[in-house]
Design an enzyme around this catalytic site. Structure first.
Site, PDB file in Angstrom:
ATOM      1  N   HIS A 132       0.642  -1.114  -0.074  1.00  0.00           N
ATOM      2  CA  HIS A 132       0.336   0.703   0.189  1.00  0.00           C
ATOM      3  C   HIS A 132       1.040   1.273   0.163  1.00  0.00           C
ATOM      4  CE1 HIS A 132      -4.497  -1.025   0.194  1.00  0.00           C
ATOM      5  NE2 HIS A 132      -4.413  -2.254   0.785  1.00  0.00           N
ATOM      6  N   ASP A 137      -5.218   2.359   1.510  1.00  0.00           N
ATOM      7  CA  ASP A 137      -5.339   1.854   3.157  1.00  0.00           C
ATOM      8  C   ASP A 137      -5.928   2.559   4.638  1.00  0.00           C
ATOM      9  OD1 ASP A 137      -2.555   2.916   3.336  1.00  0.00           O
ATOM     10  OD2 ASP A 137      -2.152   1.514   4.378  1.00  0.00           O
ATOM     11  N   TYR A 329      -8.797   7.065 -17.961  1.00  0.00           N
ATOM     12  CA  TYR A 329      -9.863   7.956 -17.176  1.00  0.00           C
ATOM     13  C   TYR A 329      -9.925   9.894 -17.909  1.00  0.00           C
ATOM     14  CZ  TYR A 329      -7.399   4.579 -13.723  1.00  0.00           C
ATOM     15  OH  TYR A 329      -7.843   3.471 -13.034  1.00  0.00           O
ATOM     16  N   GLU A 404       0.088   8.509  11.009  1.00  0.00           N
ATOM     17  CA  GLU A 404      -1.292   8.244  10.612  1.00  0.00           C
ATOM     18  C   GLU A 404      -1.979   9.445  12.111  1.00  0.00           C
ATOM     19  OE1 GLU A 404      -0.745   3.926  10.850  1.00  0.00           O
ATOM     20  OE2 GLU A 404       0.337   4.709  12.778  1.00  0.00           O
TER      21      GLU A 404
END
Length: 427
Positions: A132, A137, A329, A404
């Site tokens: 990741h 995540d 895209y 985090e």
């Protein structure tokens, strides 16, 4: 580093002197402090969820464990959900108890990358060659956190929050097949939001931009077909290597001379393959690359000019060619009103001084653009960088990691914006 206490809502956090956290229409106050408090209280769960997903990275359309993890979490929270979207996609529904109303889609992508992780952390990828490395995540963890928060506040809003857990953002593109499988229907989606962590912005910052945000990541392949032979006798060959070199050089003139200088555009040759021996001129050379643009007219122009340049040079060199251009895209264009909603929400959560108003778009691509082409939408960035923690490496790096502490922040902005939208917050 900004402390969490410094990120709480303030009454002067709005623009033009207006309080930034009142609903209009007599709906009552949007208690941003409560939202931030609830998000902060789930921080350890957010970290655990993010690390669990990080350790089990799965590539595009193979996110079986991640999908099962999402479903288990939604079930624990008592949130209705459906599967069968683009193989591994999951769609959750949270119905507000204040009555019918609009439907807002919140999106998180789930896939990882084929990269061998180099981080020496306890939650390192358990699958060599997969990682990741783009923060998906954390996106899943934040959307699950926002789901938990909004479920707890379901008595306080109208309408529906639709949760989009998407496979295959990296390359293959899972958003379009999810739409084809009914993502935007039952109930019909009125607007959408998505976020992405960004290590170049410090943790505690939110970055927003109205209008063009990301380009169309289109692809092309060229096979130059010559006549091979001995390297000592090039006059007996039609050299595809020399022809390829001239084609590559010629392609660089397209953006310089065929595209308006005020219009962003890119043509990059990123692959060249041909030949195996030092003294053998090969029969063909393959080129591959990408173009980037922000409107359909420029995309079409780039496609046409690549072939015209290739044709002209090959003809002059006596070579033949084949050409394929793949429209990938579409450009990601943020809706002005939805971006203002995100801006107001971010100001309420982190304060105006911590909201970055981006002025220029990025040349990267993002398949959330398929959603943004269908409904008003906005895509924003959550700063996750922290030099002291070593969170400085870019997306797709084998050393990518994030602070985090940003996780509760993403949850808060998602939830704040959702409540404002569904209850008719003034902007």
């Amino acid at each position: 580093m900004i402390s969490w206490e410094g990120l709480r809502c303030r009454r002067d956090a709005g623009v033009d002197g207006r309080p930034s956290f009142f609903f209009c229409g007599g709906m009552g106050m949007c208690d941003t402090n409560r939202i931030c408090k609830l998000a902060q209280e789930m921080k350890e769960t957010l970290i655990t969820d993010r690390r669990t997903i990080h350790m089990q990275p799965e590539l595009a359309f193979c996110e079986e464990m991640t999908s099962a993890f999402v479903q288990a979490r939604l079930k624990e929270l008592g949130i209705e959900y459906k599967t069968g979207y683009a193989k591994t996609g999951v769609v959750g529904l949270i119905h507000g108890k204040k009555g019918a109303g609009k439907t807002l889609l919140l999106r998180a992508d789930m896939d990882a990358l084929p990269i061998l992780e180099e981080n020496d952390v306890a939650y390192r990828s358990k699958t060599d060659g997969r990682m990741h490395a783009c923060g998906h995540d954390s996106h899943v963890a934040m959307l699950l956190g926002a789901a938990k928060l909004l479920k707890a506040m379901e008595q306080e809003f109208c309408g529906t929050v639709k949760l989009m857990f998407q496979p295959a953002e990296e390359g293959a593109g899972g958003a379009e097949p999810m739409i084809e499988d009914g993502l935007l229907e039952e109930p019909k989606v009125d607007a959408a939001l998505a976020l992405h962590v960004e290590p170049t912005y410090p943790c505690g910052k939110i970055a927003v931009k109205s209008g063009a945000l990301m380009a169309s990541p289109d692809e092309f392949d060229i096979i130059i077909k010559g006549k091979g032979g001995h390297g000592a006798y090039p006059h007996n060959t039609v050299d595809p290597v020399l022809t390829a070199a001239k084609v590559i050089e010629g392609l660089q003139s397209i953006t310089a001379r065929n595209v308006d200088a005020a219009v962003p555009a890119v043509v990059s040759v990123c692959q060249i393959n041909g030949g195996q021996f030092y003294n053998v001129i090969p029969g063909e050379v393959r080129l591959g690359g990408t173009t980037r643009a922000f409107d359909d007219a420029t995309r079409k122009l780039l496609s046409e000019r690549i072939e015209q340049v290739t044709h002209g040079i090959c003809d002059a060199m006596g070579a033949d060619y084949s050409y394929e251009f793949r429209y990938m895209y579409p450009p990601l264009i943020n809706d002005a009103a939805m971006t203002e909603l995100v801006t107001q929400s971010a100001c309420a959560v982190v304060g105006d001084e911590n909201v970055i108003r981006l002025q220029t778009p990025f040349m990267g691509g993002e398949d959330f653009s398929y959603v943004a082409n269908k409904v008003p939408a906005s895509y924003f960035y959550v700063g996750c960088g922290n030099e002291e923690k070593g969170c400085v490496h870019p997306w797709h790096s084998a050393n990518f990691n994030l602070d985090e502490d940003c996780l509760p922040l993403g949850v808060s902005v998602f939830a704040e914006a959702a409540l404002r939208f569904l209850n008719g917050a003034e902007q």
